[in-house]
Design an enzyme around this catalytic site. Structure first.
Site, PDB file in Angstrom:
ATOM      1  N   CYS A 180     -12.463  -9.201 -25.951  1.00  0.00           N
ATOM      2  CA  CYS A 180     -13.212  -8.387 -24.995  1.00  0.00           C
ATOM      3  C   CYS A 180     -14.372  -9.203 -24.409  1.00  0.00           C
ATOM      4  CB  CYS A 180     -13.743  -7.142 -25.690  1.00  0.00           C
ATOM      5  SG  CYS A 180     -14.800  -6.152 -24.616  1.00  0.00           S
ATOM      6  N   CYS A 190      -9.706  -2.730 -25.429  1.00  0.00           N
ATOM      7  CA  CYS A 190     -10.669  -3.160 -26.434  1.00  0.00           C
ATOM      8  C   CYS A 190     -10.825  -1.987 -27.397  1.00  0.00           C
ATOM      9  CB  CYS A 190     -12.013  -3.489 -25.777  1.00  0.00           C
ATOM     10  SG  CYS A 190     -13.317  -3.626 -27.009  1.00  0.00           S
ATOM     11  N   TYR A 238       9.070  15.530  12.077  1.00  0.00           N
ATOM     12  CA  TYR A 238       9.504  14.726  13.223  1.00  0.00           C
ATOM     13  C   TYR A 238      10.974  14.859  13.595  1.00  0.00           C
ATOM     14  CZ  TYR A 238      10.329  11.772   9.113  1.00  0.00           C
ATOM     15  OH  TYR A 238      10.702  11.305   7.886  1.00  0.00           O
ATOM     16  N   SER A 256      18.991   6.723   6.887  1.00  0.00           N
ATOM     17  CA  SER A 256      17.780   5.909   7.072  1.00  0.00           C
ATOM     18  C   SER A 256      17.857   5.272   8.459  1.00  0.00           C
ATOM     19  CB  SER A 256      17.676   4.866   5.980  1.00  0.00           C
ATOM     20  OG  SER A 256      18.830   4.089   5.973  1.00  0.00           O
ATOM     21  N   CYS A 310     -17.769  -7.538 -25.828  1.00  0.00           N
ATOM     22  CA  CYS A 310     -18.172  -7.424 -27.232  1.00  0.00           C
ATOM     23  C   CYS A 310     -17.382  -8.360 -28.149  1.00  0.00           C
ATOM     24  CB  CYS A 310     -18.039  -5.978 -27.714  1.00  0.00           C
ATOM     25  SG  CYS A 310     -16.338  -5.454 -27.867  1.00  0.00           S
ATOM     26  N   LYS A 355       8.996  -2.383  12.084  1.00  0.00           N
ATOM     27  CA  LYS A 355       8.058  -2.371  10.949  1.00  0.00           C
ATOM     28  C   LYS A 355       6.955  -3.392  11.163  1.00  0.00           C
ATOM     29  CE  LYS A 355       9.902  -1.365   6.878  1.00  0.00           C
ATOM     30  NZ  LYS A 355       9.746  -0.436   5.787  1.00  0.00           N
ATOM     31  N   ASP A 376       4.377   6.524   6.256  1.00  0.00           N
ATOM     32  CA  ASP A 376       4.779   5.881   5.014  1.00  0.00           C
ATOM     33  C   ASP A 376       4.594   6.850   3.850  1.00  0.00           C
ATOM     34  OD1 ASP A 376       5.659   3.977   3.331  1.00  0.00           O
ATOM     35  OD2 ASP A 376       3.856   2.742   3.374  1.00  0.00           O
ATOM     36  N   GLU A 425       7.385   7.034  18.156  1.00  0.00           N
ATOM     37  CA  GLU A 425       6.595   7.824  17.192  1.00  0.00           C
ATOM     38  C   GLU A 425       6.039   6.911  16.112  1.00  0.00           C
ATOM     39  OE1 GLU A 425       9.296  10.624  15.468  1.00  0.00           O
ATOM     40  OE2 GLU A 425       9.871  11.420  17.426  1.00  0.00           O
ATOM     41  N   LYS A 476       5.694   5.685  12.341  1.00  0.00           N
ATOM     42  CA  LYS A 476       6.574   5.732  11.163  1.00  0.00           C
ATOM     43  C   LYS A 476       5.692   5.969   9.936  1.00  0.00           C
ATOM     44  CE  LYS A 476      10.447   3.372   8.969  1.00  0.00           C
ATOM     45  NZ  LYS A 476      10.108   3.739   7.621  1.00  0.00           N
ATOM     46  N   CYS A 497     -18.772  -1.195 -28.054  1.00  0.00           N
ATOM     47  CA  CYS A 497     -18.618  -2.031 -26.858  1.00  0.00           C
ATOM     48  C   CYS A 497     -19.441  -1.384 -25.725  1.00  0.00           C
ATOM     49  CB  CYS A 497     -17.134  -2.102 -26.519  1.00  0.00           C
ATOM     50  SG  CYS A 497     -16.773  -3.032 -25.048  1.00  0.00           S
TER      51      CYS A 497
HETATM   52  S1  IVH Z   1      13.521   9.867  12.036  1.00  0.00           S
HETATM   53  C1  IVH Z   1      18.125   9.708  11.180  1.00  0.00           C
HETATM   54  N1  IVH Z   1      10.971   9.594  12.440  1.00  0.00           N
HETATM   55  O1  IVH Z   1      11.610   6.556   7.769  1.00  0.00           O
HETATM   56  C2  IVH Z   1      16.802   9.204  10.875  1.00  0.00           C
HETATM   57  N2  IVH Z   1      11.833   8.913  10.335  1.00  0.00           N
HETATM   58  O2  IVH Z   1      14.003   4.584   7.266  1.00  0.00           O
HETATM   59  C3  IVH Z   1      15.820  10.261  10.927  1.00  0.00           C
HETATM   60  N3  IVH Z   1      10.134   8.107   8.767  1.00  0.00           N
HETATM   61  O3  IVH Z   1      13.982   8.430   6.003  1.00  0.00           O
HETATM   62  C4  IVH Z   1      14.465   9.778  10.620  1.00  0.00           C
HETATM   63  N4  IVH Z   1       8.402   8.387  10.096  1.00  0.00           N
HETATM   64  O4  IVH Z   1      11.533   9.038   5.737  1.00  0.00           O
HETATM   65  C5  IVH Z   1      11.972   9.415  11.574  1.00  0.00           C
HETATM   66  N5  IVH Z   1       8.704   9.458  12.950  1.00  0.00           N
HETATM   67  C6  IVH Z   1       9.707   9.285  12.081  1.00  0.00           C
HETATM   68  C7  IVH Z   1       9.511   8.775  10.783  1.00  0.00           C
HETATM   69  C8  IVH Z   1      10.608   8.588   9.935  1.00  0.00           C
HETATM   70  C9  IVH Z   1       8.803   8.001   8.898  1.00  0.00           C
HETATM   71  C10 IVH Z   1      10.871   7.711   7.550  1.00  0.00           C
HETATM   72  C11 IVH Z   1      11.879   8.749   7.078  1.00  0.00           C
HETATM   73  C12 IVH Z   1      13.191   8.077   7.095  1.00  0.00           C
HETATM   74  C13 IVH Z   1      12.829   6.632   7.074  1.00  0.00           C
HETATM   75  C14 IVH Z   1      13.890   5.850   7.769  1.00  0.00           C
END
Ligand code: IVH
Length: 681
Positions: A406, A424, A225, A84, A409, A312, A118, A114, A116, A430
């Site tokens: 309800c 209900c 990515y 992560s 009704c 974030k 979701d 880039e 991120k 109803c």
């Molecule tokens: S790079 C070694 N690039 O964010 C890490 N991650 O908390 C490689 N995510 O598990 C991840 N957009 O699911 C990367 N442009 C982006 C991303 C991205 C979303 C997510 C991904 C990762 C989590 C990291």
């Protein structure tokens, strides 16, 4: 040319055309054809591949429609762990990351910023240019093999083009767009199922479905990515992604090369505002060191790379006052609490209402009248209340408790063990439940009785003419003609709705036509909780008669594909209710189809021995009904136009490829009216 050669040529054309439209739809977001026309092309390809299985290619886009059922996902080890990113919530931490990196390297490297995304992380494995495996993150070391489901995602290439290494992985994020998320939740609401809280949850749930056809239906999408492999010859991350794009991968264009903290912060600021106009959710920005050599030099901690950080965005929130709580009763009787708020500006829109979901969530929030509450617009589309500011509560403010009866009704509500929603139980008396059920009954995918929308059901209900589905079949011209009512439409405008001569005739005719709607759709039309279109189909296939279904035991129901404990119990409870049985009997007397394939095929009808292809949309009948009419009169409905085709039954918006092919082969096009004339209908 033999029919085999014809098919081979057409398959090649179709694969090309479908891939072309896939690219337009996903990579460029500029579709040239409607979803319907796309589905028609796909249908034609499926039909040809079914007729000539040896012509099915490994990378055929038909793999996208799913059909594989995975009972248990195989657990696979990641060759490279899926780590992560360390998170930061303020600009100071971004500055620290830049300083730390530069100190460690002893120089100022290039960074890539880039979005991120979701969603749910995925790792795709390619061997000799073919997608061979797709694995979820799992615990970072081992994940689930979800290949069958991932193959249904149209923007993920099954076969690559260009000059790619023999083996590599590419990682990215699977997500649901706002549009597809709303459509999914709307369908779930109609079926009385619980709603997904946000697109991320919905994407995660979808990826783990056992039926890949259902996954295909939900239209997941994916951004990639991160390219990884032992034999990649790139110097930088940016370069690797640009090249991966030429192999056919969907790589985001929204990325920037930055050279210092200021440029990074500019990217972060720009997207803070812009992100609300994206058709999907992002929850931040990822900043990565571009050079692979520097990445290697910086290395990893146990959990995350030292060469990247995630910034974030905080969910936007605002404080406002809770004025009251309303309770909405849906078609299935589910009661949803909704908070009325003092209007407040949040992420560019004025918020007046927030969903409270259910009694548990209300209780956790400990709401009191006139409380100051914090509303948040995060991943969810509808804002939610995240907390109450207890310090600002007046001492005598009464606590808001979930209602016991309800609001429509006055019936005592109940809550099933293990379920979040209150219901209900007064389903037959109803008002919102009755109206909701009637609307569902006449809807296009159910009995398809056109002309009763836009307040006409409400009018019939108010006049006491229709209280249950079987009442539609007793309506007479003199009951309807001349009725009129003013109503407020969804866009807030005043409209008058009524029954003039032509409307009345059409509606009565459409009611009559609905008598030929097949049993599976009658079953769906009943609006049994959790019995949506697909489940109704599976149930009708397994138990093709209403009588047998009514007598089916819980265990028999459980044996049916797609039917789990919840659905079996719901079917059981529905057929245990004498009001339901009475209503079904009335529908039977009215002439509705109570058995599957009840319509007899005629061996000597006017269409005897003819092959007819249907294309486009029609006014009087659905395509399914037209198919039945063809079969009923001795003909065969085929999917693709070939030399064997006798007629092309053409509605509005027929596929251009079908029209052209019919012209080439000199096949007669029939309008719906001409076709019905042939059958004397
Ligand atoms: S790079 C070694 N690039 O964010 C890490 N991650 O908390 C490689 N995510 O598990 C991840 N957009 O699911 C990367 N442009 C982006 C991303 C991205 C979303 C997510 C991904 C990762 C989590 C990291």
């Amino acid at each position: 040319m033999s029919s085999f050669e014809h098919a081979a040529k057409r398959i090649e054309e179709l694969v090309k055309v479908i891939n072309y439209h896939n690219r337009l739809y996903y990579d460029e977001a500029t579709p040239e054809i409607s979803d319907y026309d796309y589905d028609m092309l796909m249908e034609e390809l499926i039909a040809l591949e079914t007729e000539f299985p040896s012509l099915r290619r490994n990378d055929s886009p038909t793999q996208r429609v799913g059909g594989t059922v995975t009972k248990v996902f195989e657990v696979v080890s990641h060759q490279y762990p899926m780590l992560s990113l360390s998170n930061s919530y303020n600009e100071m931490e971004v500055a620290e990351f830049v300083n730390r990196t530069e100190r460690s390297l002893g120089l100022k490297p290039e960074y890539v910023c880039e979005l991120k995304f979701d969603g749910v992380a995925i790792s795709l494995h390619y061997e000799k240019g073919l997608l061979v495996r797709a694995v979820t993150r799992g615990d970072g070391t081992r994940g689930d093999d979800v290949t069958a489901n991932v193959r249904t995602i149209r923007s993920i290439p099954l076969r690559l083009k260009g000059d790619f290494p023999d083996y590599f992985e590419i990682r990215g994020e699977i997500y649901l767009s706002h549009q597809n998320f709303s459509a999914l939740n709307l369908q779930r609401e109609e079926k009385g199922m619980s709603l997904f809280a946000n697109p991320r949850n919905a994407a995660a749930g979808t990826l783990k479905l056992q039926d890949s056809a259902e996954v295909a239906h939900r239209r997941l999408d994916c951004w990639l990515y991160h390219l990884i492999g032992d034999t990649l010859n790139f110097e930088s991350h940016y370069e690797s992604l640009q090249t991966a794009r030429t192999w056919g991968f969907r790589i985001p264009h929204q990325m920037a090369l930055c050279h210092n903290e200021d440029e990074i912060l500019e990217f972060i600021h720009d997207w803070k505002k812009e992100r609300t106009s994206l058709p999907y959710d992002i929850d931040g920005i990822v900043i990565k060191v571009n050079s692979f050599a520097y990445q290697q030099q910086l290395g990893y901690t146990a959990k995350s790379p030292r060469w990247a950080i995630a910034y974030k965005y905080k969910a936007e929130e605002a404080r406002t006052k809770l004025l009251s709580v309303d309770y909405q009763v849906g078609r299935t009787g589910a009661v949803t609490p909704v908070a009325n708020l003092e209007p407040v500006l949040l992420a560019g829109t004025i918020v007046k209402r927030a969903s409270l979901h259910n009694a548990d969530i209300m209780e956790q929030l400990d709401l009191h009248l006139n409380d100051t509450v914090v509303v948040e617009k995060g991943g969810e589309i509808i804002p939610k209340i995240t907390k109450t500011v207890v310090e600002l509560r007046s001492v005598d403010a009464p606590r808001i408790l979930f209602i016991k009866r309800c609001p429509e009704c006055d019936t005592l509500l109940f809550r099933q063990e293990g379920e979040a929603a209150h219901y209900c139980p007064n389903s037959y008396h109803c008002p919102p439940q009755i109206k909701g059920k009637l609307e569902h009954f006449i809807s296009r995918k159910a009995m398809n009785i056109e002309g009763l929308g836009e307040g006409r059901i409400e009018l019939l209900f108010d006049k006491g003419l229709v209280r249950k589905p079987s009442d539609f079949y007793h309506l007479k011209y003199e009951n309807l003609f001349g009725l009129e009512k003013e109503f407020i439409s969804e866009d807030g405008k005043r409209r008058v709705v009524g029954f003039r001569e032509k409307t009345t005739e059409n509606i009565l005719n459409n009611i009559k036509l609905s008598l030929s709607v097949p049993f599976e759709r009658v079953l769906f039309a009943l609006g049994i909780r959790f019995v949506g279109e697909t489940v109704a189909k599976k149930v009708a296939e397994a138990i093709p008669s209403m009588d047998r279904l009514m007598d089916a035991t819980y265990d028999e129901l459980l044996m049916i594909d797609e039917v789990g404990e919840k659905i079996a119990a719901s079917l059981g409870a529905y057929f245990d209710d004498t009001d339901n049985i009475k209503m079904i009997e009335e529908l039977r007397v009215a002439g509705l189809q109570m058995e599957q394939n009840q319509i007899k095929k005629s061996a000597d009808g006017p269409l005897q021995g003819m092959n007819i292809v249907i294309s486009g949309t029609f006014e009087k009948y659905t395509r399914e009904e037209l198919k039945q009419l063809i079969e009923q009169h001795g003909g065969k409905n085929t999917s693709s136009v070939s030399a064997k085709t006798n007629y092309l039954l053409a509605g509005a918006n027929i596929g251009p490829a079908k029209r052209q092919r019919a012209n080439e082969l000199g096949i007669t096009l029939l309008t719906e009216t001409e076709f019905l004339d042939m059958l004397d209908i």
